[in-house]
Every structure is written in C-alpha cells, then in structure tokens.
Design a protein around this motif. Structure first.
Motif, PDB file in Angstrom:
ATOM      1  N   VAL A 117       0.792  -1.229  -0.209  1.00 14.88           N
ATOM      2  CA  VAL A 117       0.042  -0.033  -0.147  1.00 14.88           C
ATOM      3  C   VAL A 117       0.912   1.162  -0.028  1.00 14.88           C
ATOM      4  CG1 VAL A 117      -1.790   1.144   1.275  1.00 14.88           C
ATOM      5  CG2 VAL A 117      -1.917  -1.329   1.151  1.00 14.88           C
ATOM      6  N   TYR A 118       1.908   1.090   0.824  1.00  6.00           N
ATOM      7  CA  TYR A 118       2.595   2.348   0.803  1.00  6.00           C
ATOM      8  C   TYR A 118       4.288   1.480   0.254  1.00  6.00           C
ATOM      9  CZ  TYR A 118      -0.208   4.494   3.776  1.00  6.00           C
ATOM     10  OH  TYR A 118      -1.302   5.404   4.439  1.00  6.00           O
ATOM     11  N   GLN A 119       4.813   2.761  -0.559  1.00  4.69           N
ATOM     12  CA  GLN A 119       5.859   2.479  -1.443  1.00  4.69           C
ATOM     13  C   GLN A 119       7.059   3.542  -1.448  1.00  4.69           C
ATOM     14  OE1 GLN A 119       6.954  -1.068  -2.831  1.00  4.69           O
ATOM     15  NE2 GLN A 119       9.130   0.224  -2.585  1.00  4.69           N
ATOM     16  N   LEU A 120       8.177   3.696  -0.872  1.00  8.15           N
ATOM     17  CA  LEU A 120       9.050   4.936  -1.178  1.00  8.15           C
ATOM     18  C   LEU A 120      10.156   4.401  -2.183  1.00  8.15           C
ATOM     19  CD1 LEU A 120       9.596   5.719   2.636  1.00  8.15           C
ATOM     20  CD2 LEU A 120       8.444   7.287   0.725  1.00  8.15           C
ATOM     21  N   PRO A 121      10.556   5.318  -3.045  1.00  9.47           N
ATOM     22  CA  PRO A 121      11.900   5.021  -3.968  1.00  9.47           C
ATOM     23  C   PRO A 121      12.923   4.625  -3.336  1.00  9.47           C
ATOM     24  CG  PRO A 121      11.364   7.260  -3.793  1.00  9.47           C
ATOM     25  CD  PRO A 121      10.075   6.628  -2.914  1.00  9.47           C
ATOM     26  N   ASP A 122      13.898   3.906  -3.871  1.00  8.08           N
ATOM     27  CA  ASP A 122      15.023   3.234  -3.160  1.00  8.08           C
ATOM     28  C   ASP A 122      16.049   4.497  -2.712  1.00  8.08           C
ATOM     29  OD1 ASP A 122      14.225   0.561  -3.861  1.00  8.08           O
ATOM     30  OD2 ASP A 122      15.244   0.704  -5.881  1.00  8.08           O
ATOM     31  N   PHE A 123      15.712   5.483  -3.182  1.00  8.05           N
ATOM     32  CA  PHE A 123      16.783   6.619  -2.760  1.00  8.05           C
ATOM     33  C   PHE A 123      16.302   7.357  -1.619  1.00  8.05           C
ATOM     34  CE2 PHE A 123      14.198   8.336  -6.178  1.00  8.05           C
ATOM     35  CZ  PHE A 123      13.254   9.525  -5.490  1.00  8.05           C
ATOM     36  N   VAL A 124      15.205   6.814  -1.004  1.00  7.37           N
ATOM     37  CA  VAL A 124      14.672   7.297   0.385  1.00  7.37           C
ATOM     38  C   VAL A 124      14.883   6.503   1.414  1.00  7.37           C
ATOM     39  CG1 VAL A 124      12.773   8.283   1.634  1.00  7.37           C
ATOM     40  CG2 VAL A 124      12.923   8.945  -0.742  1.00  7.37           C
ATOM     41  N   THR A 208      15.866  18.845   8.877  1.00  4.26           N
ATOM     42  CA  THR A 208      15.483  18.798   7.469  1.00  4.26           C
ATOM     43  C   THR A 208      17.009  18.492   6.647  1.00  4.26           C
ATOM     44  OG1 THR A 208      16.078  21.332   7.762  1.00  4.26           O
ATOM     45  CG2 THR A 208      13.546  20.359   7.708  1.00  4.26           C
ATOM     46  N   ASP A 209      18.169  17.891   7.470  1.00  4.81           N
ATOM     47  CA  ASP A 209      19.339  17.819   6.604  1.00  4.81           C
ATOM     48  C   ASP A 209      19.191  16.730   5.448  1.00  4.81           C
ATOM     49  OD1 ASP A 209      20.584  19.518   8.251  1.00  4.81           O
ATOM     50  OD2 ASP A 209      21.711  17.938   9.333  1.00  4.81           O
ATOM     51  N   CYS A 210      19.575  17.048   4.169  1.00  3.50           N
ATOM     52  CA  CYS A 210      19.385  15.943   3.120  1.00  3.50           C
ATOM     53  C   CYS A 210      19.783  14.463   3.856  1.00  3.50           C
ATOM     54  CB  CYS A 210      20.042  16.198   1.993  1.00  3.50           C
ATOM     55  SG  CYS A 210      19.767  18.027   1.210  1.00  3.50           S
ATOM     56  N   SER A 211      21.003  14.455   4.229  1.00  2.00           N
ATOM     57  CA  SER A 211      21.497  13.040   4.602  1.00  2.00           C
ATOM     58  C   SER A 211      20.591  12.244   5.631  1.00  2.00           C
ATOM     59  CB  SER A 211      22.851  13.364   5.078  1.00  2.00           C
ATOM     60  OG  SER A 211      22.894  14.051   6.487  1.00  2.00           O
ATOM     61  N   LEU A 212      19.483  12.859   6.361  1.00  2.00           N
ATOM     62  CA  LEU A 212      18.546  12.021   7.036  1.00  2.00           C
ATOM     63  C   LEU A 212      17.841  11.139   6.463  1.00  2.00           C
ATOM     64  CD1 LEU A 212      18.382  12.470  10.195  1.00  2.00           C
ATOM     65  CD2 LEU A 212      16.256  13.858   9.739  1.00  2.00           C
ATOM     66  N   CYS A 213      17.597  11.415   5.163  1.00  2.58           N
ATOM     67  CA  CYS A 213      16.663  10.705   4.418  1.00  2.58           C
ATOM     68  C   CYS A 213      17.133  10.250   3.002  1.00  2.58           C
ATOM     69  CB  CYS A 213      15.345  11.369   4.047  1.00  2.58           C
ATOM     70  SG  CYS A 213      14.502  12.035   5.511  1.00  2.58           S
ATOM     71  N   HIS A 214      18.312  10.737   2.617  1.00  4.42           N
ATOM     72  CA  HIS A 214      18.936  10.325   1.378  1.00  4.42           C
ATOM     73  C   HIS A 214      20.359  10.018   1.997  1.00  4.42           C
ATOM     74  CE1 HIS A 214      15.552  11.939  -0.554  1.00  4.42           C
ATOM     75  NE2 HIS A 214      15.643  12.934  -0.254  1.00  4.42           N
ATOM     76  N   ARG A 215      20.783   8.682   1.918  1.00  2.64           N
ATOM     77  CA  ARG A 215      21.883   8.282   2.395  1.00  2.64           C
ATOM     78  C   ARG A 215      22.650   7.471   1.204  1.00  2.64           C
ATOM     79  NH1 ARG A 215      20.641   5.969   8.693  1.00  2.64           N
ATOM     80  NH2 ARG A 215      19.575   8.067   9.306  1.00  2.64           N
TER      81      ARG A 215
END
Length: 215
Positions: A117-124, A208-215
């Motif tokens: 039902v919920y799908q996040l992209p691989d880059f998240v 809101t740091d980018c690295s928090l969700c995009h690692r």
C-alpha cells in the motif's frame, strides 16, 4: 565548395534534441510516479485476501504489533507470517471461500503475496523504529486504519509531506505509550509537543538535513 548539410539542418538537430529531452523527462516522471505512487490516496488496494483492519483492530482488539512484530526494532514494520494468521484461522472461518488463499498458502507452504500500500523509492531511507521511539503514532502516516474495512493509503509520502512533520515535529509527537493507540487525542498539543521534543532529544536543527533521508 559544395555544402555538406542542407539548409535548416541545424534546426532539425535542435528539434530532435528537444524531443529526446522531452522523452527522457517524461520517462523520469513516469518512473517516479510508479515508484512513489503505486496507489492513489483513499483508493483501497486489492489483496489476495480482503483483510479488514477494522475487524481485526477495532472489533477484535488486536494490537498493531501482533501482526507487525518488528515495527519497534526494525526499519520495516514487517508482514506477519501465515502462521500468525493461522493462530486464529486454523479454527475460525477456515472453510470460508474468502480465506481459501490463506488456507491454501498454509497447507502448501507457499508464501502469500500481499500488495504493498505504501512504497518509497530506493533513494529514500525510512526507518519505522526511530519514528516510534520518538513518539510518532501510527495514525500520523497510516490514518485511522482501525476504521478501514479495506486498507488504503491516506498520505502522499511526497517530500513536502514528510518535511511538514520534520520542520515542526512538536505538532505530531505523542507519549510513547500512546503510539499504538489509534484513537488517542492530545489535550494540549501546543504544550505537550515542545516537552516531548526535549524529552526525546530531537535535534530540530538537523531534521531537514538531506542526509537524514537520502543516504
């Protein structure tokens, strides 16, 4: 000296490059739509067995962790094995047609494939356990799932949607003991929220740091 290219050739090249760019952009947008938006908001998702959260949670009273056993300790909430379902359904409603895929899966030892039902992209990068540890209730992302006869998505999962919470977490936090209480409502969130931010040691300057969700 003869001319190698016909008049207007440069224009044709530019048009071809522009068309190629449009195709690439369109393909990227289409991929993003498929990767991040498998189902429209408030659209029930078809499943091999029409599982009702309303029945199991609201009527029967099952806790979220009965099925999603890893939600407090893992990045993924986890799906229950068939053995969990058969804890009850080896005795209850076993012969009904609607549960035949479940019983067949159990008898044959073949996994039942549920549709996400919920799908996040691989880059998240997303981790269920840290959100629960910091007092984010199930309702914040999944809505009143205990009132859903069929599971549907209630949040867009867009970047802006996530940032709304990350920019002001005090608006959404609750005591840890209330995380799984889907009906819980704060009496004074304006007072409680900042207190919980301090208690959970949330560094709002990094939320809101980018690295928090995009690692």
């Amino acid at each position: 000296m003869s001319q190698i290219f016909q008049p207007g050739f440069a224009l044709y090249v530019k048009l071809a490059l522009f068309a190629a760019l449009l195709v690439i952009v369109g393909a990227c947008l289409a991929w993003r739509g498929v990767a991040t938006d498998p189902h429209r908001i408030d659209e029930a998702v078809n499943q091999p067995v029409p599982f009702s959260h309303k029945h199991h949670v609201d009527d029967v009273g099952l806790d979220c962790r009965f099925c999603h056993a890893n939600v407090e300790t893992s990045a993924f909430a986890g799906m229950p094995p068939i053995s969990t379902c058969m804890t009850c359904h080896s005795q209850l409603f076993t012969d009904t047609a609607v549960l035949k895929p479940l019983v067949d899966s159990w008898q044959r030892g073949v996994a039942l494939h549920w549709n996400r039902v919920y799908q996040l992209p691989d880059f998240v990068y997303f981790n269920h356990s840290i959100h629960i540890a910091k007092g984010v209730g199930c309702v914040s992302c999944h809505g009143r799932i205990d009132q859903m006869p069929l599971t549907r998505r209630v949040a867009s999962l867009s970047m802006s949607w996530c940032l709304d919470c990350h920019r002001a977490p005090q608006k959404f936090l609750r005591p840890r003991e209330e995380v799984f209480d889907l009906a819980w409502q704060p009496k004074d969130q304006d007072r409680l929220g900042p207190e919980l931010v301090r208690a959970y040691r949330i560094d709002t300057g990094r939320m809101t740091d980018c690295s928090l969700c995009h690692r």
